[in-house]
Structure formats: structure tokens, C-alpha cells
Design a protein around this motif. Structure first.
Motif, mmCIF file in Angstrom:
data_model
loop_
_atom_site.group_PDB
_atom_site.id
_atom_site.type_symbol
_atom_site.label_atom_id
_atom_site.label_comp_id
_atom_site.label_asym_id
_atom_site.label_seq_id
_atom_site.Cartn_x
_atom_site.Cartn_y
_atom_site.Cartn_z
ATOM 1 N N PHE A 21 0.892 -1.384 0.121
ATOM 2 C CA PHE A 21 0.052 0.011 -0.007
ATOM 3 C C PHE A 21 0.942 1.259 0.276
ATOM 4 N N ILE A 22 1.901 1.462 1.097
ATOM 5 C CA ILE A 22 2.814 2.594 0.981
ATOM 6 C C ILE A 22 3.457 2.820 -0.194
ATOM 7 N N SER A 23 4.287 1.645 -0.481
ATOM 8 C CA SER A 23 4.747 1.708 -1.944
ATOM 9 C C SER A 23 4.078 2.008 -2.992
ATOM 10 N N GLY A 24 2.836 1.583 -2.969
ATOM 11 C CA GLY A 24 2.111 2.199 -4.175
ATOM 12 C C GLY A 24 1.671 3.592 -4.160
ATOM 13 N N LEU A 25 1.539 4.236 -2.853
ATOM 14 C CA LEU A 25 1.080 5.676 -2.820
ATOM 15 C C LEU A 25 2.284 6.341 -2.975
ATOM 16 N N ALA A 26 3.514 5.820 -2.584
ATOM 17 C CA ALA A 26 4.885 6.629 -3.179
ATOM 18 C C ALA A 26 5.118 6.700 -4.586
ATOM 19 N N SER A 27 4.804 5.480 -5.135
ATOM 20 C CA SER A 27 5.085 5.304 -6.610
ATOM 21 C C SER A 27 3.936 6.324 -7.424
ATOM 22 N N PHE A 28 2.949 6.522 -7.067
ATOM 23 C CA PHE A 28 1.827 7.406 -7.795
ATOM 24 C C PHE A 28 2.406 8.513 -7.475
ATOM 25 N N GLY B 162 6.930 11.962 -13.861
ATOM 26 C CA GLY B 162 6.425 11.606 -15.057
ATOM 27 C C GLY B 162 6.784 10.349 -15.828
ATOM 28 N N ASP B 163 8.077 9.847 -15.050
ATOM 29 C CA ASP B 163 8.472 8.402 -15.427
ATOM 30 C C ASP B 163 7.467 7.213 -15.187
ATOM 31 N N ILE B 164 7.405 6.672 -16.471
ATOM 32 C CA ILE B 164 6.052 5.630 -16.644
ATOM 33 C C ILE B 164 6.519 4.403 -15.528
ATOM 34 N N ILE B 165 7.821 4.123 -15.054
ATOM 35 C CA ILE B 165 8.257 3.136 -14.346
ATOM 36 C C ILE B 165 7.384 3.145 -12.872
ATOM 37 N N TRP B 166 7.113 4.454 -12.632
ATOM 38 C CA TRP B 166 6.488 4.685 -11.249
ATOM 39 C C TRP B 166 5.047 4.532 -11.427
ATOM 40 N N ILE B 167 4.299 4.730 -12.426
ATOM 41 C CA ILE B 167 2.957 4.376 -12.532
ATOM 42 C C ILE B 167 2.603 2.970 -12.559
ATOM 43 N N GLU B 168 3.763 2.304 -13.350
ATOM 44 C CA GLU B 168 3.477 0.865 -13.460
ATOM 45 C C GLU B 168 3.769 0.226 -11.965
ATOM 46 N N ARG B 169 4.644 0.742 -11.059
ATOM 47 C CA ARG B 169 4.765 0.212 -9.681
ATOM 48 C C ARG B 169 3.504 0.472 -9.134
ATOM 49 N N GLY B 170 2.849 1.651 -9.041
ATOM 50 C CA GLY B 170 1.829 1.849 -8.553
ATOM 51 C C GLY B 170 0.674 0.896 -8.759
ATOM 52 N N GLN B 171 0.390 0.679 -10.178
ATOM 53 C CA GLN B 171 -0.530 -0.019 -10.588
ATOM 54 C C GLN B 171 -0.351 -1.676 -10.343
ATOM 55 N N LYS B 172 0.933 -2.011 -10.244
ATOM 56 C CA LYS B 172 1.007 -3.392 -9.814
ATOM 57 C C LYS B 172 0.514 -3.555 -8.266
ATOM 58 N N ALA B 173 0.993 -2.475 -7.384
ATOM 59 C CA ALA B 173 0.446 -2.593 -6.003
ATOM 60 C C ALA B 173 -1.067 -2.668 -6.091
ATOM 61 N N LYS B 174 -1.516 -1.854 -6.824
ATOM 62 C CA LYS B 174 -3.155 -1.866 -6.821
ATOM 63 C C LYS B 174 -3.572 -3.369 -7.337
ATOM 64 N N LYS B 175 -2.823 -3.967 -8.293
ATOM 65 C CA LYS B 175 -3.389 -5.283 -8.728
ATOM 66 C C LYS B 175 -2.907 -6.065 -7.567
ATOM 67 N N GLU C 180 -5.438 7.472 -6.232
ATOM 68 C CA GLU C 180 -4.165 8.079 -6.409
ATOM 69 C C GLU C 180 -3.857 7.981 -7.983
ATOM 70 N N GLU C 181 -4.208 6.745 -8.405
ATOM 71 C CA GLU C 181 -3.908 6.632 -9.793
ATOM 72 C C GLU C 181 -4.468 7.730 -10.625
ATOM 73 N N TYR C 182 -6.242 7.789 -10.089
ATOM 74 C CA TYR C 182 -7.082 8.587 -10.954
ATOM 75 C C TYR C 182 -6.375 10.152 -10.865
ATOM 76 N N TRP C 183 -5.677 10.427 -9.807
ATOM 77 C CA TRP C 183 -5.214 11.823 -9.749
ATOM 78 C C TRP C 183 -3.906 12.027 -10.616
ATOM 79 N N CYS C 184 -3.416 10.901 -11.112
ATOM 80 C CA CYS C 184 -2.171 10.951 -12.009
ATOM 81 C C CYS C 184 -2.697 11.246 -13.486
#
Length: 127
Positions: free
Chosen positions: A72-79, A86-99, A122-126
Motif C-alpha cells: 500500500f505505502i509503496s503504491g502511494l509513493a510510486s503514484f 512523469g516516469d512511466i516506471i513509477w505509475i507501473e509500480r503503483g498499478q502493480k501494487a493496486k493489482k 491516487e492513480e486517477y489523480w495521476c
């Protein structure tokens, strides 16, 4: 022993020893620092710790509660990092946490759905 002949260990020495001897301990140590940086909105330190955290090996499903908090926290930090750079790797990490939390929500909605919905926001806010 805190006398002048034996000064206390520096944090960098402790971190190095933890990483070298016990990856689970290192994961806990780095995660706690990441979490504190996130709570106090120390972006640069949080980003550096998140980069270290995602380099650690994750091979065990032990301690599910602590694992769910880390996801959860690593997902929040990633988003948050994604919104800053704007580096895509961070949204992917957040999405992985969400999954992961979505999967756990299917097993126990009461424990995990709140965290899943917060990551979804958080993802929506991105966007």
C-alpha cells in the motif's frame, strides 16, 4: 557502549550490514525510512528510498499484514513520484501494487478494499 573510545555506529554502516546479512531486515529498515519520508512529505528522500526498496528481492509471502502495508505505502509513493517526474516506471509500480491489493480484496474485502480504493484514487489523480 557510548563512551569516547567507542563511538556509535553510523547509519550507513548499519544499513550496509543489514543489506549484507539479512535481506528481510534490510527490507523492513528501508521500508520504515520510506514510510517516514512519505508521512512527512520529504519527497527527495522518499524517492531515493523507493528506488532502493524496489531493487530489493521479494521472495516470501510471510507476514501478510506487514506485506500489505508495504504494498500500500509503496503504491502511494510510486503514484506520487510519477506525478512529480512523469516516469512511466513509477505509475507501473503503483498499478502493480493496486493489482496485488485487488487480488487480496477478493479474498478479504473487509481488510483490503479501503487500501485498494485509495490507490485507485491516487492513480486517477495521476491522469
Amino acid at each position: 557502549n557510548l563512551d569516547n573510545n567507542n563511538p556509535p555506529c553510523e547509519e550507513t554502516t548499519m544499513e550496509h550490514d543489514l543489506l549484507a546479512r539479512n535481506p528481510f531486515q534490510a527490507t523492513t529498515f528501508i521500508f520504515q525510512k520510506l514510510y517516514i519520508s512519505f508521512l512527512f512529505r520529504e519527497y527527495d528522500q522518499m524517492k531515493s528510498l523507493a528506488e532502493q526498496y524496489f531493487q530489493l528481492p521479494f521472495k516470501s509471502w510471510t507476514l501478510i499484514f506487514s506485506t500489505s502495508a508495504r504494498v500500500f505505502i509503496s503504491g502511494l509513493a510510486s503514484f506520487w513520484i510519477y506525478r512529480q517526474i512523469g516516469d512511466i516506471i513509477w505509475i507501473e509500480r503503483g498499478q502493480k501494487a493496486k493489482k496485488i491489493l485487488s487480488h487480496w480484496t477478493g479474498s478479504c474485502e473487509w481488510n483490503f478494499s479501503n487500501k485498494y480504493y485509495l490507490l485507485e484514487a491516487e492513480e486517477y489523480w495521476c491522469n
